[in-house]
Design an enzyme around this catalytic site. Sequence first.
Site, PDB file in Angstrom:
ATOM      1  N   ARG A  37       0.825  -1.214   0.000  1.00 38.57           N
ATOM      2  CA  ARG A  37       0.000   0.000   0.000  1.00 38.57           C
ATOM      3  C   ARG A  37       0.858   1.263   0.000  1.00 38.57           C
ATOM      4  NH1 ARG A  37      -5.201  -1.598   3.857  1.00 38.57           N
ATOM      5  NH2 ARG A  37      -6.448  -2.459   2.140  1.00 38.57           N
ATOM      6  N   LYS A 197     -17.285 -18.541   2.460  1.00 39.52           N
ATOM      7  CA  LYS A 197     -18.699 -18.453   2.821  1.00 39.52           C
ATOM      8  C   LYS A 197     -19.582 -17.753   1.806  1.00 39.52           C
ATOM      9  CE  LYS A 197     -18.269 -18.580   7.815  1.00 39.52           C
ATOM     10  NZ  LYS A 197     -18.411 -17.770   9.030  1.00 39.52           N
ATOM     11  N   GLY A 354      -8.477  -9.214   0.027  1.00 37.85           N
ATOM     12  CA  GLY A 354      -7.305  -9.624   0.799  1.00 37.85           C
ATOM     13  C   GLY A 354      -6.765 -11.007   0.456  1.00 37.85           C
ATOM     14  N   GLY A 377     -12.561  -4.586   1.719  1.00 44.33           N
ATOM     15  CA  GLY A 377     -13.981  -4.233   1.811  1.00 44.33           C
ATOM     16  C   GLY A 377     -14.465  -3.361   0.668  1.00 44.33           C
TER      17      GLY A 377
END
Length: 396
Positions: A37, A197, A354, A377
Site C-alpha cells: 500500500r 462463505k 485480501g 472491503g
Amino acid sequence: MTAFRTLDQADVKGKRVLVRVDLNVPKENGRVTDATRIERVLPTIREIADKGGRVILLAHFGRPKGRDPKESLKPVAEAVSQHLGKPVAFADDCIGEAAAGAVAALKDGDVLLLENTRFHAGEEKNDAGFVQELAKLGDIYVNDAFSAAHRAHASTEGLARALPAYAGRTMQAELDALTKGLETPKRPVVAIVGGAKVSTKIDLLENLVAKVDALVIGGGMANTFVHATGLNIGKSLAEKDLAATAMRIIEKARASNCAIILPVDGVCAYEFKAGAHNQTYGIDAIPEDQMILDVGSQSVERICAAINDAATLVWNGPLGAFEIPPFDQGTVAAARHAARRTKEGKLVSVAGGGDTVAALNHAGVTESFSYVSTAGGAFLEWLEGKALPGVEALRA
Ligand code: 3PG
Ligand code: MG
C-alpha cells in the site's frame, strides 16, 4: 475516466495539499511487513511534491477507540520516508496546534504525515466540525485511498465536499480498472468468486449474475451450492441453511443468461491440514467421511475453458484452501492460466480482496494481471454494485 477530477486538473504549486492515503499496512513488532500500500501511493506523493505542492498525508490505522499509542502512524512515517527516498515529517495529531505547526513549517515539495485520523471520534462520524478542523490545514484535497472509499468518514468523504477535490493517481488507476472490469467491460465477462462463505457474498453474487456472462463458483462457498443442488458433500465446510439462497442465485443467473460453473470434481481429504493425504472424486461421489479442500483437475479445465471464452475476468476469492498445500493447486493453475491469457493480450483481468491478493502473490502472477486491487472491503462493495461514498464525493 472523465467523470472524476484528477491531478491533471489540479494546480498544486505552492498549495497545501491534503492527500488521503491508505497506510493501513500489516505491522509486526512495530515494523511494516508488507509495503504494497505504501508503494501504491508513491506516484501521487512524488507528482505533487515534484510540482511544488506541500504534501500533507492523512490516513487511518487500525480501528482504535480514541488515542492509542499502539495504533500510531509514527513508524509508518519512517517506512514511507524510506520508500519515498526523502524525509517525511510527522505530527502527532491530525488537527489542532501540533498539526497546524507542522503544516506551517512545510516548504514547497515537502511531505508530512499526520497522526491517525481515527484517534478522533469525529473521523468515523464524519462530523462537520472535525471536517472543518482538517480542512483548515489544506487548500485542496486529493484522495488516493480507494481501499478506504467504502467508509463515509471525515477524511474520505467529508473533506472532499469541503475543499476542491481530486482523485490521486492510484485512485484513478483503480477506477479505470474497475470500470473496464464491470461497468463498460469488453464482453464476454467471466467472474470467479471463491472463498469460504456464501453468507458474506450474497449481495456480490446477486449483483454479478445480473452483470456477467459466466460465474465460476469455487472455494468453500461452492460446497453450499453443490449441497443445494442435492448432492452429498461429506464433511465439507458449507452453510447448509443457505441452500435456498444458493438456489435463488442459480435461478437469477438462469433468468439473466449467466452461466453458473460449479465444480465437477473435488480434491478430498480426511482432515484440514497441509500435506493431508488426498484423492480426487467426482462431485457426485464425495465420500461421507471426507471434505472437499480444492477443485479437481476437471473443474480446473472447465474454469480455464471459461477464461478462454472471456474477454474480461473479474476475480475475488480463492478456489480452494490455498493456504495449505497441496490444496492451492486449483487456484494456482487457474490464476496462471488467466495470467497467460492476459500476457497474450486476450484477456483483461481484474482481481481484488485480501485473500485474493495473497493467492495471486502465491501463484506468482500479480504482476501479470491487468489490475490487482489492494482493497478488501471497498473492492467487495464495488462488486456488490454499491456506490462508494469516497468515490461519489470525487465526481466532477
Ligand atoms: C482496509 O484495510 O481494508 C482499509 O484500510 C479500511 O479499513 P477499515 O476496514 O478498518 O475501515
Ligand atoms: Mg478491512
